[in-house]
Design a protein around this motif. Sequence first.
Motif, PDB file in Angstrom:
ATOM      1  N   GLY A 275      -9.965 -11.933  11.884  1.00  0.00           N
ATOM      2  CA  GLY A 275     -10.332 -11.875  10.127  1.00  0.00           C
ATOM      3  C   GLY A 275     -10.641  -9.825  10.206  1.00  0.00           C
ATOM      4  O   GLY A 275     -10.092  -8.735   9.180  1.00  0.00           O
ATOM      5  N   ALA A 276     -11.948  -9.806  11.381  1.00  0.00           N
ATOM      6  CA  ALA A 276     -11.590  -8.174  11.466  1.00  0.00           C
ATOM      7  C   ALA A 276     -10.444  -7.388  11.492  1.00  0.00           C
ATOM      8  O   ALA A 276     -10.009  -6.527  11.306  1.00  0.00           O
ATOM      9  N   GLN A 277      -9.117  -7.792  12.690  1.00  0.00           N
ATOM     10  CA  GLN A 277      -8.221  -7.217  12.749  1.00  0.00           C
ATOM     11  C   GLN A 277      -7.137  -7.017  11.369  1.00  0.00           C
ATOM     12  O   GLN A 277      -6.706  -6.082  10.987  1.00  0.00           O
ATOM     13  N   LEU A 278      -6.936  -7.882  10.797  1.00  0.00           N
ATOM     14  CA  LEU A 278      -6.006  -7.760   9.181  1.00  0.00           C
ATOM     15  C   LEU A 278      -7.153  -6.692   7.945  1.00  0.00           C
ATOM     16  O   LEU A 278      -6.630  -6.106   7.238  1.00  0.00           O
ATOM     17  N   GLU A 279      -8.472  -7.191   8.506  1.00  0.00           N
ATOM     18  CA  GLU A 279      -9.067  -5.856   7.398  1.00  0.00           C
ATOM     19  C   GLU A 279      -8.667  -4.421   8.363  1.00  0.00           C
ATOM     20  O   GLU A 279      -8.353  -3.219   7.084  1.00  0.00           O
ATOM     21  N   SER A 280      -8.856  -4.293   9.586  1.00  0.00           N
ATOM     22  CA  SER A 280      -8.225  -3.031  10.463  1.00  0.00           C
ATOM     23  C   SER A 280      -6.536  -2.855   9.825  1.00  0.00           C
ATOM     24  O   SER A 280      -6.101  -1.523   8.964  1.00  0.00           O
ATOM     25  N   VAL A 282      -5.160  -3.549   6.973  1.00  0.00           N
ATOM     26  CA  VAL A 282      -5.322  -2.861   5.282  1.00  0.00           C
ATOM     27  C   VAL A 282      -5.438  -1.712   4.794  1.00  0.00           C
ATOM     28  O   VAL A 282      -5.248  -0.902   4.570  1.00  0.00           O
ATOM     29  N   ASN A 283      -6.436  -1.311   6.411  1.00  0.00           N
ATOM     30  CA  ASN A 283      -7.376  -0.063   5.832  1.00  0.00           C
ATOM     31  C   ASN A 283      -6.201   1.135   6.670  1.00  0.00           C
ATOM     32  O   ASN A 283      -5.833   2.104   5.939  1.00  0.00           O
ATOM     33  N   THR A 298       2.972   0.575   0.474  1.00  0.00           N
ATOM     34  CA  THR A 298       4.690  -0.039   0.766  1.00  0.00           C
ATOM     35  C   THR A 298       4.597  -1.135   2.204  1.00  0.00           C
ATOM     36  O   THR A 298       3.839  -1.394   2.861  1.00  0.00           O
ATOM     37  N   GLN A 299       5.616  -1.958   2.039  1.00  0.00           N
ATOM     38  CA  GLN A 299       6.042  -2.962   3.193  1.00  0.00           C
ATOM     39  C   GLN A 299       5.970  -2.572   4.088  1.00  0.00           C
ATOM     40  O   GLN A 299       5.221  -2.509   5.523  1.00  0.00           O
ATOM     41  N   GLN A 300       6.926  -1.148   5.062  1.00  0.00           N
ATOM     42  CA  GLN A 300       7.047  -0.630   5.497  1.00  0.00           C
ATOM     43  C   GLN A 300       5.574   0.184   6.010  1.00  0.00           C
ATOM     44  O   GLN A 300       5.341  -0.080   7.229  1.00  0.00           O
ATOM     45  N   MET A 301       4.409   0.943   5.406  1.00  0.00           N
ATOM     46  CA  MET A 301       3.182   0.511   5.876  1.00  0.00           C
ATOM     47  C   MET A 301       2.357   0.050   6.707  1.00  0.00           C
ATOM     48  O   MET A 301       1.465  -0.128   6.862  1.00  0.00           O
ATOM     49  N   PHE A 302       2.559  -1.168   6.054  1.00  0.00           N
ATOM     50  CA  PHE A 302       2.419  -2.293   6.770  1.00  0.00           C
ATOM     51  C   PHE A 302       2.645  -2.892   7.976  1.00  0.00           C
ATOM     52  O   PHE A 302       2.046  -3.449   8.639  1.00  0.00           O
ATOM     53  N   ARG A 303       3.746  -2.819   8.083  1.00  0.00           N
ATOM     54  CA  ARG A 303       4.886  -2.974   9.458  1.00  0.00           C
ATOM     55  C   ARG A 303       4.481  -2.390   9.978  1.00  0.00           C
ATOM     56  O   ARG A 303       3.938  -2.269  12.031  1.00  0.00           O
ATOM     57  N   ASP A 304       4.035  -0.365   9.891  1.00  0.00           N
ATOM     58  CA  ASP A 304       3.347   0.145  10.849  1.00  0.00           C
ATOM     59  C   ASP A 304       2.501   0.090  11.497  1.00  0.00           C
ATOM     60  O   ASP A 304       1.492   0.430  12.162  1.00  0.00           O
ATOM     61  N   ALA A 305       1.285  -0.487  10.150  1.00  0.00           N
ATOM     62  CA  ALA A 305       0.007  -0.887  10.199  1.00  0.00           C
ATOM     63  C   ALA A 305       0.061  -1.978  11.872  1.00  0.00           C
ATOM     64  O   ALA A 305      -1.481  -1.650  11.945  1.00  0.00           O
ATOM     65  N   VAL A 306       0.186  -2.831  11.324  1.00  0.00           N
ATOM     66  CA  VAL A 306       0.436  -3.814  12.740  1.00  0.00           C
ATOM     67  C   VAL A 306       0.885  -3.623  13.897  1.00  0.00           C
ATOM     68  O   VAL A 306       0.376  -3.981  14.471  1.00  0.00           O
TER      69      VAL A 306
END
Length: 514
Positions: A275-280, A282-283, A298-306
């Motif tokens: 859960g902490a990693q998922l919060e990080s 999104v942030n 955007t979806q691309q930003m989420f991919r880079d965040a992963v």
Amino acid sequence: MLIKEWILGVGVAFLIFLAMLHVNVVPLLFLAGLGVVLWMMMDRRSAASMGNRETPARHSVSFDEIGGQEHAKKELMEALDFLRYRDRIKNLGIRPLKGILLTGPPGTGKTLMAKAAATYTDSVFLSTSGSEFVEMYVGVGAQRVRDLFRRARQTAKKENKDSAIIFIDEIDVLGGRRGNLSHQEYDQTLNQLLTEMDGMSTTQSPLVLVVAATNRPDILDPALLRPGRFDRQIKVDLPDKEGRLHILKIQTKGKPLAKSVDLEHIARETYGFSGAQLESLVNEAAIIALRQEKEEVTQQMFRDAVDKVLMGEKTGRKPTDDDLERVAVHELGHAIVSELMRPGTVSHITIAPRGNALGFVRQIPETDRYLYTLDHLKQQINVALAGSLAEELHYGNRSTGAQNDFMQASGLARTMVKCGLSRIGIVDEENLPDAVLDTEVRHILSEQDRVTRELLTPYKDEVAAFADLVVQEESIDGRQFRDWLDSVGHNAPTGLKNPVSGVVAMESDVSASF
């Protein structure tokens, strides 16, 4: 305060008496002044320390705000009903619970669940950590335990509440097994905690419930885990796909998401995230939007965040063109074998250096898996070996970037042997000779090396051209890679349908691991 004033008055009277007897009291005055200064300093330190530790925390968190832990929340709420419905429980002759132990990996929400427990039961909530009871001074830890429970009862009475919850994080520091002569102070502190939880002085009004969290329940003292102290042990594990989706919905609430954002796809990509990693995650996606001066995430930003959460921030290293091409060939080897075994697994391929890795392939599992078959383990070994074999097929040699690949493959092979999935059958791990284990591991790796080579050989000539595109683009998504793989037109081997998940990376130096 009265005791201090009495001691001070007696001391002054004694000094006056000695002065009347013509005794030189100057040395005594000096020692007395020094003692008073030290006393005041220790008193202030103790008051400030205990004040910080025992200040009731604000607990505005509710169970509805905690995602991905439905089973653990249900179990905890059932246990907390003993506090909410005490009259009914008393009529049935049920003994109130004294403690609840939350166990699980870091970042899964144990502290949040403790705060939600206080809200759910309308109890006073005090929070502390196991390390705060450990001091070099004898008896300090035990005194802090007594003060903590006393403060909990006093605060509950002051606020007209009939229960209080004390949350102790990392209780393994305080509650480890007794018997080590070098840690007698730890034992005294634990003994005091055992007494406070279920001792002669334990009171029922107000009731004090201890909620503790740890990642290491195996090292706790058995006396702490027996019924009457920690009556419930609740596993707070990593969330599954549905749990991750729930957490993402909670964390993205109120954030400007683009219409193209697919949270379910992100939940699939984040297998093994807490859960902490998922919060990080999104942030970090929102931070990327801020850097790019965009109004939506955007979806691309989420991919880079992963990628950032998994591998770290992009580094400033600039590999040579030859190194970049080798990294691209290496990662394409991983991706080809993964895609042949289960179509649709490759999320994207990148050669942008992050952390210790010069490049990596991220794969998406179809479902969360908890058991692994022999075929699945073999195929994971194939994916791990594919990077170095792709280099060998293209360049005629290998590099040091595959060190972690080999470590991963060797670990999987050892797992096969120890689980009875090798040629030698069921074994006793403790009595298995190292020579036998090493021989069987080498045989498994040699066999899978041969299989992987056969899978990659048909793509030997085509890999070079696509590697150049990867170098130019730096990052290729899974759809673009699959279009290329389909255009090549080689027939995939049959019988390769088990999922392979994770991140396979090429390291920047021989000493690094990934």
